[in-house]
Scaffold this motif. Sequence first.
Motif, PDB file in Angstrom:
ATOM      1  N   GLY A  75       0.816  -1.213   0.000  1.00  0.00           N
ATOM      2  CA  GLY A  75       0.000   0.000   0.000  1.00  0.00           C
ATOM      3  C   GLY A  75       0.849   1.263   0.000  1.00  0.00           C
ATOM      4  O   GLY A  75       0.558   2.222  -0.729  1.00  0.00           O
ATOM      5  N   LEU A  76       1.901   1.267   0.808  1.00  0.00           N
ATOM      6  CA  LEU A  76       2.805   2.418   0.817  1.00  0.00           C
ATOM      7  C   LEU A  76       3.524   2.587  -0.517  1.00  0.00           C
ATOM      8  O   LEU A  76       3.688   3.716  -1.007  1.00  0.00           O
ATOM      9  N   MET A  77       3.944   1.489  -1.109  1.00  0.00           N
ATOM     10  CA  MET A  77       4.620   1.577  -2.404  1.00  0.00           C
ATOM     11  C   MET A  77       3.668   2.100  -3.484  1.00  0.00           C
ATOM     12  O   MET A  77       4.059   2.927  -4.313  1.00  0.00           O
ATOM     13  N   LEU A  78       2.434   1.631  -3.476  1.00  0.00           N
ATOM     14  CA  LEU A  78       1.460   2.124  -4.445  1.00  0.00           C
ATOM     15  C   LEU A  78       1.173   3.612  -4.235  1.00  0.00           C
ATOM     16  O   LEU A  78       1.048   4.377  -5.195  1.00  0.00           O
ATOM     17  N   HIS A  79       1.105   4.015  -2.978  1.00  0.00           N
ATOM     18  CA  HIS A  79       0.885   5.430  -2.690  1.00  0.00           C
ATOM     19  C   HIS A  79       2.047   6.281  -3.198  1.00  0.00           C
ATOM     20  O   HIS A  79       1.832   7.346  -3.798  1.00  0.00           O
ATOM     21  N   LEU A  80       3.272   5.840  -2.956  1.00  0.00           N
ATOM     22  CA  LEU A  80       4.445   6.577  -3.452  1.00  0.00           C
ATOM     23  C   LEU A  80       4.423   6.676  -4.977  1.00  0.00           C
ATOM     24  O   LEU A  80       4.724   7.728  -5.540  1.00  0.00           O
ATOM     25  N   GLU A  81       4.084   5.598  -5.634  1.00  0.00           N
ATOM     26  CA  GLU A  81       4.053   5.604  -7.101  1.00  0.00           C
ATOM     27  C   GLU A  81       2.977   6.537  -7.646  1.00  0.00           C
ATOM     28  O   GLU A  81       3.163   7.177  -8.666  1.00  0.00           O
ATOM     29  N   MET A  82       1.834   6.584  -6.968  1.00  0.00           N
ATOM     30  CA  MET A  82       0.743   7.419  -7.464  1.00  0.00           C
ATOM     31  C   MET A  82       0.957   8.897  -7.108  1.00  0.00           C
ATOM     32  O   MET A  82       0.557   9.775  -7.868  1.00  0.00           O
ATOM     33  N   ALA A  83       1.537   9.165  -5.945  1.00  0.00           N
ATOM     34  CA  ALA A  83       1.724  10.549  -5.516  1.00  0.00           C
ATOM     35  C   ALA A  83       2.922  11.201  -6.196  1.00  0.00           C
ATOM     36  O   ALA A  83       2.881  12.392  -6.508  1.00  0.00           O
ATOM     37  N   TYR A  84       3.987  10.456  -6.380  1.00  0.00           N
ATOM     38  CA  TYR A  84       5.219  10.983  -6.979  1.00  0.00           C
ATOM     39  C   TYR A  84       5.553  10.112  -8.186  1.00  0.00           C
ATOM     40  O   TYR A  84       5.863   8.938  -8.027  1.00  0.00           O
ATOM     41  N   GLN A  85       5.513  10.662  -9.358  1.00  0.00           N
ATOM     42  CA  GLN A  85       5.591   9.885 -10.599  1.00  0.00           C
ATOM     43  C   GLN A  85       6.898   9.105 -10.755  1.00  0.00           C
ATOM     44  O   GLN A  85       6.888   7.922 -11.039  1.00  0.00           O
ATOM     45  N   ASP A  86       8.020   9.752 -10.596  1.00  0.00           N
ATOM     46  CA  ASP A  86       9.303   9.071 -10.814  1.00  0.00           C
ATOM     47  C   ASP A  86      10.013   8.856  -9.483  1.00  0.00           C
ATOM     48  O   ASP A  86      10.838   9.672  -9.060  1.00  0.00           O
ATOM     49  N   VAL A  87       9.715   7.763  -8.820  1.00  0.00           N
ATOM     50  CA  VAL A  87      10.364   7.436  -7.551  1.00  0.00           C
ATOM     51  C   VAL A  87      11.587   6.592  -7.865  1.00  0.00           C
ATOM     52  O   VAL A  87      11.494   5.565  -8.540  1.00  0.00           O
ATOM     53  N   ALA A  88      12.717   7.034  -7.347  1.00  0.00           N
ATOM     54  CA  ALA A  88      13.963   6.303  -7.580  1.00  0.00           C
ATOM     55  C   ALA A  88      13.940   4.978  -6.818  1.00  0.00           C
ATOM     56  O   ALA A  88      13.414   4.902  -5.698  1.00  0.00           O
ATOM     57  N   PRO A  89      14.505   3.916  -7.386  1.00  0.00           N
ATOM     58  CA  PRO A  89      14.515   2.614  -6.718  1.00  0.00           C
ATOM     59  C   PRO A  89      15.229   2.620  -5.363  1.00  0.00           C
ATOM     60  O   PRO A  89      14.865   1.862  -4.466  1.00  0.00           O
ATOM     61  N   TRP A  90      16.222   3.474  -5.213  1.00  0.00           N
ATOM     62  CA  TRP A  90      16.947   3.497  -3.938  1.00  0.00           C
ATOM     63  C   TRP A  90      16.048   3.960  -2.795  1.00  0.00           C
ATOM     64  O   TRP A  90      16.279   3.595  -1.637  1.00  0.00           O
ATOM     65  N   ILE A  91      14.993   4.724  -3.097  1.00  0.00           N
ATOM     66  CA  ILE A  91      14.064   5.156  -2.042  1.00  0.00           C
ATOM     67  C   ILE A  91      13.313   3.948  -1.476  1.00  0.00           C
ATOM     68  O   ILE A  91      13.109   3.840  -0.268  1.00  0.00           O
ATOM     69  N   THR A  95      13.661   2.700   2.411  1.00  0.00           N
ATOM     70  CA  THR A  95      12.487   2.769   3.276  1.00  0.00           C
ATOM     71  C   THR A  95      11.769   1.431   3.457  1.00  0.00           C
ATOM     72  O   THR A  95      11.426   1.064   4.587  1.00  0.00           O
ATOM     73  N   MET A  96      11.557   0.721   2.387  1.00  0.00           N
ATOM     74  CA  MET A  96      10.715  -0.472   2.460  1.00  0.00           C
ATOM     75  C   MET A  96      11.448  -1.712   2.980  1.00  0.00           C
ATOM     76  O   MET A  96      10.838  -2.545   3.649  1.00  0.00           O
ATOM     77  N   VAL A  97      12.721  -1.836   2.687  1.00  0.00           N
ATOM     78  CA  VAL A  97      13.466  -2.999   3.194  1.00  0.00           C
ATOM     79  C   VAL A  97      13.558  -2.967   4.720  1.00  0.00           C
ATOM     80  O   VAL A  97      13.265  -3.971   5.383  1.00  0.00           O
ATOM     81  N   PRO A  98      13.953  -1.824   5.337  1.00  0.00           N
ATOM     82  CA  PRO A  98      13.926  -1.804   6.809  1.00  0.00           C
ATOM     83  C   PRO A  98      12.521  -2.015   7.379  1.00  0.00           C
ATOM     84  O   PRO A  98      12.363  -2.691   8.402  1.00  0.00           O
ATOM     85  N   ALA A  99      11.509  -1.458   6.708  1.00  0.00           N
ATOM     86  CA  ALA A  99      10.135  -1.661   7.177  1.00  0.00           C
ATOM     87  C   ALA A  99       9.748  -3.138   7.109  1.00  0.00           C
ATOM     88  O   ALA A  99       9.073  -3.647   8.008  1.00  0.00           O
ATOM     89  N   ALA A 100      10.191  -3.824   6.057  1.00  0.00           N
ATOM     90  CA  ALA A 100       9.867  -5.244   5.899  1.00  0.00           C
ATOM     91  C   ALA A 100      10.583  -6.101   6.937  1.00  0.00           C
ATOM     92  O   ALA A 100      10.160  -7.223   7.217  1.00  0.00           O
ATOM     93  N   ILE A 101      11.648  -5.591   7.512  1.00  0.00           N
ATOM     94  CA  ILE A 101      12.371  -6.331   8.554  1.00  0.00           C
ATOM     95  C   ILE A 101      11.846  -5.975   9.938  1.00  0.00           C
ATOM     96  O   ILE A 101      11.619  -6.852  10.783  1.00  0.00           O
ATOM     97  N   ILE A 102      11.629  -4.694  10.195  1.00  0.00           N
ATOM     98  CA  ILE A 102      11.279  -4.230  11.541  1.00  0.00           C
ATOM     99  C   ILE A 102       9.809  -4.469  11.884  1.00  0.00           C
ATOM    100  O   ILE A 102       9.493  -4.915  12.989  1.00  0.00           O
TER     101      ILE A 102
END
Length: 142
Positions: A75-91, A95-102
Amino acid sequence: MPVEMTTDTPKRSVGKAVWNGMKLRCPHCGKGHLFRSYLKVADTCDVCGEELHHHRADDFPPYLSIVLVGHVIVGLMLHLEMAYQDVAPWIYVVTMVPAAIILPLITLPSIKGAVVGLQWANKMYGFDPKSRGEDPGLASYP
């Protein structure tokens, strides 16, 4: 000729037991500690003496945790993609890798407590006083 069935054991509130488990408390009294360490369920409640070692949570809590966190992250990834058109993969990596662990590590004890509470309330496995040969009157806590 009607058949009458009576149950000797008092009914257990599923909602209350699951809520107590989510709060990491004994599903029976709601006061004692459910865990003796991070994910190790205590053998007995330190307040009411309820035996808790009968639980069989196994793989269900991690499964629920992964499903829950997976939906949040997607859901967060979809929100980032829809709100900001060109999101760099490093973002996503930052953000998401630590979230997926913690996030699963944070949610896992409460989910396991809820599963143990659900098993206790439904008298699954060894939580039924009849299957242990105990007096059902002794199993109730005021």
